[in-house]
Write a protein that holds these residues in place. Structure first.
Motif, short mmCIF file in Angstrom:
data_model
loop_
_atom_site.label_atom_id
_atom_site.label_comp_id
_atom_site.label_asym_id
_atom_site.label_seq_id
_atom_site.Cartn_x
_atom_site.Cartn_y
_atom_site.Cartn_z
N PHE A 80 8.57 -4.18 -9.87
CA PHE A 80 8.11 -4.81 -11.00
C PHE A 80 6.59 -4.85 -10.98
O PHE A 80 5.98 -5.79 -11.52
CB PHE A 80 8.70 -6.33 -11.39
N ASP A 81 6.14 -3.98 -10.31
CA ASP A 81 4.57 -3.70 -9.93
C ASP A 81 4.09 -4.81 -9.06
O ASP A 81 2.75 -4.78 -8.94
CB ASP A 81 3.93 -3.70 -11.27
N ALA A 82 4.77 -5.55 -8.34
CA ALA A 82 4.38 -6.52 -7.26
C ALA A 82 3.82 -5.41 -6.24
O ALA A 82 4.40 -4.48 -5.86
CB ALA A 82 5.38 -7.36 -7.05
N PRO A 83 2.69 -6.11 -5.77
CA PRO A 83 2.02 -5.18 -4.70
C PRO A 83 2.72 -5.39 -3.48
O PRO A 83 2.56 -4.65 -2.43
CB PRO A 83 0.54 -6.02 -4.59
N VAL A 84 3.55 -6.28 -3.31
CA VAL A 84 4.37 -6.45 -1.88
C VAL A 84 6.00 -6.30 -2.32
O VAL A 84 6.50 -7.10 -3.25
CB VAL A 84 4.16 -7.98 -1.47
N GLY A 85 6.35 -5.36 -1.33
CA GLY A 85 7.99 -5.33 -1.65
C GLY A 85 8.51 -5.72 -0.26
O GLY A 85 7.96 -5.45 0.73
N GLY A 92 0.89 -1.20 0.11
CA GLY A 92 -0.08 0.28 -0.06
C GLY A 92 0.59 1.34 -0.08
O GLY A 92 1.66 1.25 -0.65
N ALA A 93 0.49 2.08 1.06
CA ALA A 93 1.06 3.54 0.88
C ALA A 93 2.50 3.47 1.00
O ALA A 93 3.30 4.26 0.62
CB ALA A 93 0.18 4.55 1.92
N LEU A 118 7.98 4.72 -0.94
CA LEU A 118 9.35 4.16 -1.16
C LEU A 118 9.64 4.22 -2.82
O LEU A 118 10.51 4.54 -3.10
CB LEU A 118 9.62 2.65 -0.60
N VAL A 119 8.77 3.46 -3.62
CA VAL A 119 8.96 3.40 -4.90
C VAL A 119 9.11 4.95 -5.68
O VAL A 119 10.08 5.22 -6.36
CB VAL A 119 7.65 2.96 -5.53
N ASP A 120 8.41 5.90 -5.04
CA ASP A 120 8.31 7.36 -5.61
C ASP A 120 9.74 7.73 -5.33
O ASP A 120 10.35 8.51 -6.00
CB ASP A 120 7.42 8.25 -4.89
#
Ligand SMILES: Cc1cc2nc3c(=O)[nH]c(=O)nc-3n(C[C@H](O)[C@H](O)[C@H](O)COP(=O)(O)O)c2cc1C
Length: 238
Positions: free
Chosen positions: A140-145, A62-63, A68-70
């Protein structure tokens, strides 16, 4: 145990190991928290020298994942625009050798160009290479990091233990229809990641990992990597 059960068990274990591959395109389908928790519980059965269990895991969804991605995508772009920023982005341990030699450099090149070739990315295409590399920083667009750290005070042997824990996660994930991509690409951005996940000052980043349901139809996920046959790396002593 009867023969049929033991054969079924051997096949299930082989299948879980052999069906693991690094996936680089995931579906937006969420992963149940209980499933992630179960996988981590199972993975914790990994052995470690004197049972030190050096692993610490941070699960981002989620957020927290998106933020973190951003941050890291922005840093990756900024670094490209101004390479002098590199001094801010150092890995905390040497994952790769300082000096590459054969046969490892050859395998590394084969792997890199194999993947880029599949995606139609040629040597001079710096923009496409940057964009593909940046897919790492979107998990890679996975919902879980997942982010993995360990206490800096631990020795090199703890990295051996860590590998077993990571492999357990990746294999256990297969049992639930999930796929993974282990990711050292994050390591250079520890100065952003560690404060983001709330890691203490004594922790170092070991690596990240994407976890989710792979898009099995995605072209990038058709990439299969070769292996040297066991006979080539094994010396039998009678
Ligand atoms: C610790 C570790 C870090 C890795 N880091 C990355 C990474 O940052 N990005 C990536 O796309 N693949 C990464 N990989 C995946 C490797 O490229 C991959 O495991 C190898 O090419 C073999 O392919 P397979 O995993 O599909 O069997 C990493 C693998 C490991 C074990």
């Amino acid at each position: 145990m009867n023969a049929a059960i033991s054969e079924a068990r051997a096949n299930a274990v082989d299948e879980a190991i052999e069906s693991r591959q690094s996936m680089r395109e995931f579906l937006p389908k969420p992963v149940a928290k209980e499933t992630i928790a179960h996988i981590l519980e199972v993975a914790s059965r990994a052995p470690s020298g004197t049972n030190t269990q050096p692993w610490k895991t941070y699960v981002l969804q989620g957020a927290s994942r998106d933020a973190l991605v951003d941050k890291v995508v922005a840093a990756h772009d900024a670094l490209r625009a101004d390479p002098s920023l590199a001094s801010q982005y150092r890995e905390e341990y040497d994952y790769y050798p300082e000096k590459w030699v054969s046969p490892y450099i050859d395998r590394r090149r084969e792997n890199g160009w194999g993947l880029y070739g599949l995606l139609g990315i040629t040597k001079g295409d710096k923009d496409k290479m940057h964009a593909q590399h940046q897919r790492n920083y979107r998990f890679f667009d996975a919902p879980v990091g997942l982010m993995f750290t360990m206490d800096k005070v631990m020795g090199r042997g703890s990295l051996v233990d860590y590998g077993m824990f990571l492999q357990n996660i990746m294999v256990a994930a297969r049992g639930h229809g999930l796929h993974t991509c282990p990711q050292a690409a994050w390591n250079g951005f520890a100065s952003i990641i560690l404060p983001h996940i709330g890691a203490g000052p004594d922790e170092m980043l070991v690596c990240g990992m994407a976890l989710g349901y792979a898009d099995e139809t995605a072209h990038v996920n058709t990439f299969r990597t070769p292996r040297v046959p066991a006979a080539e790396f094994t010396t039998w002593l009678d």
